[in-house]
Design a protein around this motif. Structure first.
Motif, PDB file in Angstrom:
ATOM      1  N   PRO A 149     -51.091 -18.152 -22.653  1.00  0.00           N
ATOM      2  CA  PRO A 149     -51.813 -16.882 -22.827  1.00  0.00           C
ATOM      3  C   PRO A 149     -50.869 -15.743 -23.229  1.00  0.00           C
ATOM      4  N   VAL A 150     -51.217 -15.047 -24.314  1.00  0.00           N
ATOM      5  CA  VAL A 150     -50.470 -13.875 -24.773  1.00  0.00           C
ATOM      6  C   VAL A 150     -51.472 -12.814 -25.178  1.00  0.00           C
ATOM      7  N   LYS A 151     -50.984 -11.677 -25.573  1.00  0.00           N
ATOM      8  CA  LYS A 151     -51.866 -10.609 -26.016  1.00  0.00           C
ATOM      9  C   LYS A 151     -52.648 -11.058 -27.244  1.00  0.00           C
ATOM     10  N   GLY A 152     -53.967 -11.036 -27.158  1.00  0.00           N
ATOM     11  CA  GLY A 152     -54.802 -11.393 -28.296  1.00  0.00           C
ATOM     12  C   GLY A 152     -55.245 -12.839 -28.342  1.00  0.00           C
ATOM     13  N   GLY A 153     -54.834 -13.653 -27.375  1.00  0.00           N
ATOM     14  CA  GLY A 153     -55.257 -15.051 -27.389  1.00  0.00           C
ATOM     15  C   GLY A 153     -54.232 -15.983 -26.782  1.00  0.00           C
ATOM     16  N   ASP A 154     -54.144 -17.188 -27.310  1.00  0.00           N
ATOM     17  CA  ASP A 154     -53.194 -18.189 -26.822  1.00  0.00           C
ATOM     18  C   ASP A 154     -52.138 -18.476 -27.882  1.00  0.00           C
ATOM     19  N   LEU A 155     -50.889 -18.550 -27.440  1.00  0.00           N
ATOM     20  CA  LEU A 155     -49.774 -18.887 -28.315  1.00  0.00           C
ATOM     21  C   LEU A 155     -49.512 -20.383 -28.185  1.00  0.00           C
ATOM     22  N   LYS A 156     -49.626 -21.121 -29.286  1.00  0.00           N
ATOM     23  CA  LYS A 156     -49.352 -22.554 -29.265  1.00  0.00           C
ATOM     24  C   LYS A 156     -47.852 -22.777 -29.383  1.00  0.00           C
ATOM     25  N   VAL A 157     -47.312 -23.558 -28.460  1.00  0.00           N
ATOM     26  CA  VAL A 157     -45.871 -23.794 -28.445  1.00  0.00           C
ATOM     27  C   VAL A 157     -45.594 -25.290 -28.345  1.00  0.00           C
ATOM     28  N   ALA A 158     -44.384 -25.680 -28.754  1.00  0.00           N
ATOM     29  CA  ALA A 158     -43.941 -27.069 -28.662  1.00  0.00           C
ATOM     30  C   ALA A 158     -42.937 -27.196 -27.523  1.00  0.00           C
ATOM     31  N   VAL A 170     -34.652 -24.179 -22.623  1.00  0.00           N
ATOM     32  CA  VAL A 170     -34.247 -23.181 -23.608  1.00  0.00           C
ATOM     33  C   VAL A 170     -35.477 -22.734 -24.392  1.00  0.00           C
ATOM     34  N   ILE A 171     -35.635 -21.435 -24.560  1.00  0.00           N
ATOM     35  CA  ILE A 171     -36.682 -20.898 -25.426  1.00  0.00           C
ATOM     36  C   ILE A 171     -36.017 -20.478 -26.731  1.00  0.00           C
ATOM     37  N   ILE A 172     -36.529 -20.999 -27.837  1.00  0.00           N
ATOM     38  CA  ILE A 172     -35.902 -20.802 -29.150  1.00  0.00           C
ATOM     39  C   ILE A 172     -36.782 -19.894 -30.000  1.00  0.00           C
ATOM     40  N   HIS A 173     -36.189 -18.849 -30.566  1.00  0.00           N
ATOM     41  CA  HIS A 173     -36.928 -17.935 -31.445  1.00  0.00           C
ATOM     42  C   HIS A 173     -36.383 -18.011 -32.858  1.00  0.00           C
ATOM     43  N   ALA A 174     -37.288 -18.157 -33.833  1.00  0.00           N
ATOM     44  CA  ALA A 174     -36.904 -18.275 -35.240  1.00  0.00           C
ATOM     45  C   ALA A 174     -36.537 -16.925 -35.843  1.00  0.00           C
ATOM     46  N   GLY A 175     -36.048 -16.980 -37.082  1.00  0.00           N
ATOM     47  CA  GLY A 175     -35.631 -15.778 -37.790  1.00  0.00           C
ATOM     48  C   GLY A 175     -36.790 -15.019 -38.412  1.00  0.00           C
ATOM     49  N   SER A 176     -36.468 -14.163 -39.364  1.00  0.00           N
ATOM     50  CA  SER A 176     -37.431 -13.197 -39.885  1.00  0.00           C
ATOM     51  C   SER A 176     -38.444 -13.801 -40.839  1.00  0.00           C
ATOM     52  N   GLY A 177     -39.457 -12.996 -41.135  1.00  0.00           N
ATOM     53  CA  GLY A 177     -40.453 -13.399 -42.113  1.00  0.00           C
ATOM     54  C   GLY A 177     -41.308 -14.557 -41.645  1.00  0.00           C
ATOM     55  N   PRO A 178     -41.949 -15.251 -42.581  1.00  0.00           N
ATOM     56  CA  PRO A 178     -42.848 -16.356 -42.226  1.00  0.00           C
ATOM     57  C   PRO A 178     -42.087 -17.637 -41.915  1.00  0.00           C
ATOM     58  N   THR A 179     -41.323 -17.610 -40.829  1.00  0.00           N
ATOM     59  CA  THR A 179     -40.517 -18.766 -40.432  1.00  0.00           C
ATOM     60  C   THR A 179     -41.166 -19.441 -39.234  1.00  0.00           C
ATOM     61  N   ASN A 180     -41.323 -20.761 -39.300  1.00  0.00           N
ATOM     62  CA  ASN A 180     -42.044 -21.468 -38.243  1.00  0.00           C
ATOM     63  C   ASN A 180     -41.117 -22.002 -37.157  1.00  0.00           C
ATOM     64  N   LYS A 181     -41.694 -22.746 -36.243  1.00  0.00           N
ATOM     65  CA  LYS A 181     -40.960 -23.213 -35.071  1.00  0.00           C
ATOM     66  C   LYS A 181     -39.815 -24.159 -35.412  1.00  0.00           C
ATOM     67  N   ASP A 182     -39.875 -24.791 -36.577  1.00  0.00           N
ATOM     68  CA  ASP A 182     -38.822 -25.733 -36.974  1.00  0.00           C
ATOM     69  C   ASP A 182     -37.706 -25.067 -37.764  1.00  0.00           C
ATOM     70  N   GLY A 183     -37.838 -23.751 -38.010  1.00  0.00           N
ATOM     71  CA  GLY A 183     -36.817 -23.037 -38.767  1.00  0.00           C
ATOM     72  C   GLY A 183     -37.073 -23.025 -40.257  1.00  0.00           C
ATOM     73  N   LYS A 213     -44.293 -18.149 -34.949  1.00  0.00           N
ATOM     74  CA  LYS A 213     -44.532 -16.764 -34.557  1.00  0.00           C
ATOM     75  C   LYS A 213     -45.991 -16.381 -34.813  1.00  0.00           C
ATOM     76  N   ARG A 214     -46.463 -15.374 -34.117  1.00  0.00           N
ATOM     77  CA  ARG A 214     -47.839 -14.926 -34.353  1.00  0.00           C
ATOM     78  C   ARG A 214     -48.017 -14.565 -35.824  1.00  0.00           C
ATOM     79  N   GLY A 215     -49.135 -15.034 -36.390  1.00  0.00           N
ATOM     80  CA  GLY A 215     -49.396 -14.818 -37.799  1.00  0.00           C
ATOM     81  C   GLY A 215     -48.899 -15.937 -38.690  1.00  0.00           C
ATOM     82  N   ILE A 216     -48.201 -16.935 -38.090  1.00  0.00           N
ATOM     83  CA  ILE A 216     -47.611 -18.020 -38.871  1.00  0.00           C
ATOM     84  C   ILE A 216     -48.124 -19.362 -38.347  1.00  0.00           C
ATOM     85  N   GLY A 217     -48.410 -20.299 -39.257  1.00  0.00           N
ATOM     86  CA  GLY A 217     -48.729 -21.676 -38.886  1.00  0.00           C
ATOM     87  C   GLY A 217     -49.789 -21.787 -37.821  1.00  0.00           C
ATOM     88  N   GLU A 218     -49.443 -22.468 -36.724  1.00  0.00           N
ATOM     89  CA  GLU A 218     -50.405 -22.708 -35.651  1.00  0.00           C
ATOM     90  C   GLU A 218     -50.871 -21.419 -34.984  1.00  0.00           C
TER      91      GLU A 218
END
Length: 431
Positions: A149-158, A170-183, A213-218
């Motif tokens: 659960p996050v603001k605005g709905g559910d965040l799907k994570v792997a 470890v929680i991994i965060h990707a870089g800028s722009g439309p970058t997904n969980k795999d980089g 990230k929100r707005g990207i992929g899943e």
């Protein structure tokens, strides 16, 4: 880094669409012929799911086609496009011709069945690229899919779980722009750098969570309007993940890893919540406007450079800019200005100086987006941080030579392993 400072690559317009409309479930096993009155014979070996790559120079793009007898759909995983319906599909003996209307952009796919492959071309906006497809084989997920659960709905994570967990995650965060969980970045091909980190950490007994990230992929549905996105939304999403993980008895230590712009995001998280450590991979050590000005200076003609610098000054002061030249819309369009304003107000050095937990700073000496100077600036802000420079590593964490073309090509080469010794340094620091 924002898109202007990412490497130039051929970008298709596959992000212009909304949600998909239908799915086709077909089998590739039948070899009978389908024939109806007035139709050509269609070999059933062409029906079903096919997977392959559009051979865009320096940025190959994965595509999945579902071919039905009189309809079908296209998916582009790295862009979050799933089962977008064809406008039309026609067969002629062992060939297929497909048309797709994607938000007014006409896409044509022409292919010929050659052995067990479909070989052809992908055409969009007058540009054609080779296309090669093989029968799709479903790959079992190597991770658990969770909804947090996050603001605005559910965040799907792997959630990548090791066979013998140590209790650390470890929680991994990707870089800028439309970058997904795999980089992997939309329009930039696949390198799978963050996927590799998660999988190799699991081999060392360390669990991890990574996410689109929100707005990207899943998690596309979490952002309906670009103008609603600000940097703090990413920070809040990570905080929600941490709250979720703290309720899971399997984990007793939480570590953060941020790549590129994700390094700044994770730094902002690290001085607000209780974690065990922070690792910054290819993170900028200087304010974003300084880096952008450097890159704009080397890429823009004088008239546009003057406008761009003036625009940056206003955005850094928190002011929106109404008049933006067409040539600068991709960077300064009105809908992205709220995000730029939220991003430009943070100086990585200032934020890192507030972090109290152990910090590991990793930079690559063949990084053409972030320099050694950035690593030195981060170290100066956090004198007790551990710093390591990998001689051959580039921005997507792969070993390359000093040849720029080789460097650029690695951004879309998922077969290249992570830089030698990278995982060992991260694991040694975490443990």
């Amino acid at each position: 880094m924002k898109r202007i400072i990412c490497l130039a690559s051929m970008s298709l317009l596959l992000t212009a669409c909304g949600e998909n409309e239908s799915k086709e479930e077909q089998s590739n096993s039948s070899t009978e012929l389908v024939k109806e009155e007035g139709e050509m014979e269609v070999s059933n070996v062409m029906l079903g799911k096919w997977q392959g790559m559009i051979d865009i120079p320096q940025a190959p793009l994965e595509i999945i086609l579902t071919l039905g007898k009189d309809k079908g759909s296209m998916s582009v995983p790295v862009q979050g496009l799933t089962d977008f319906p064809f406008e039309s599909i026609k067969y002629d003996d062992t060939s297929v011709a497909i048309q797709i209307d994607l938000a007014g952009a006409l896409i044509k796919i022409d292919g010929e069945l050659v052995g067990d492959q479909i070989i052809g071309t992908f055409t969009q906006n007058g540009q054609s690229f080779p296309l090669k497809l093989k029968i799709y084989k479903e790959q079992p997920l190597s991770y658990d899919s969770l909804a947090i659960p996050v603001k605005g709905g559910d965040l799907k994570v792997a959630l990548q779980m090791p066979e013998q967990p140590t209790g650390e995650i470890v929680i991994i965060h990707a870089g800028s722009g439309p970058t997904n969980k795999d980089g992997n970045t939309l329009g930039g091909g696949s390198n799978n750098s963050l996927k590799m980190i998660a999988e190799e950490l699991a081999e060392q007994g360390i669990a991890s969570i990574r996410f689109d990230k929100r707005g990207i992929g899943e998690n596309r549905a979490l952002l309906t309007k670009e103008e609603n996105l600000v940097l703090e939304a990413y920070v809040e999403d990570v905080e929600s993940i941490i709250d979720y993980v703290k309720e899971d008895d399997r984990f007793n230590k939480i570590h953060l890893i941020g790549h590129s712009e994700g390094a700044l995001i994770m730094t902002l998280v690290a001085h607000k919540v209780d974690i065990a450590s922070l690792t910054l991979l290819a993170g900028a050590g200087r304010a974003a406007d300084i880096i952008l000005n450097e890159q704009l200076t080397s890429n823009l003609p004088p008239n546009l450079l003057t406008e761009a610098k003036a625009t940056l000054e206003k955005l850094k002061a928190g002011e929106k800019v109404t008049n933006v030249s067409a040539e600068l819309q991709s960077l300064f369009r009105p809908s992205v200005q709220p995000y730029l304003i939220s991003w430009l107000k943070y100086a990585p050095q200032n934020e890192l100086s507030k972090v109290k937990v152990p910090v590991l700073i990793i930079q690559g000496e063949n990084d053409i987006q972030v320099t050694k100077e950035d690593g030195q600036a981060l170290k100066a802000a956090k004198p007790d941080a551990t710093v390591y420079y990998f001689e051959k590593m580039n921005h997507v964490l792969k070993d390359v030579s000093v040849d720029r073309e080789e460097n650029v090509a690695s951004y879309s080469n998922p077969s290249l392993p992570l830089a030698s010794g990278l995982i060992e340094k991260i694991v040694q620091f975490i443990k």
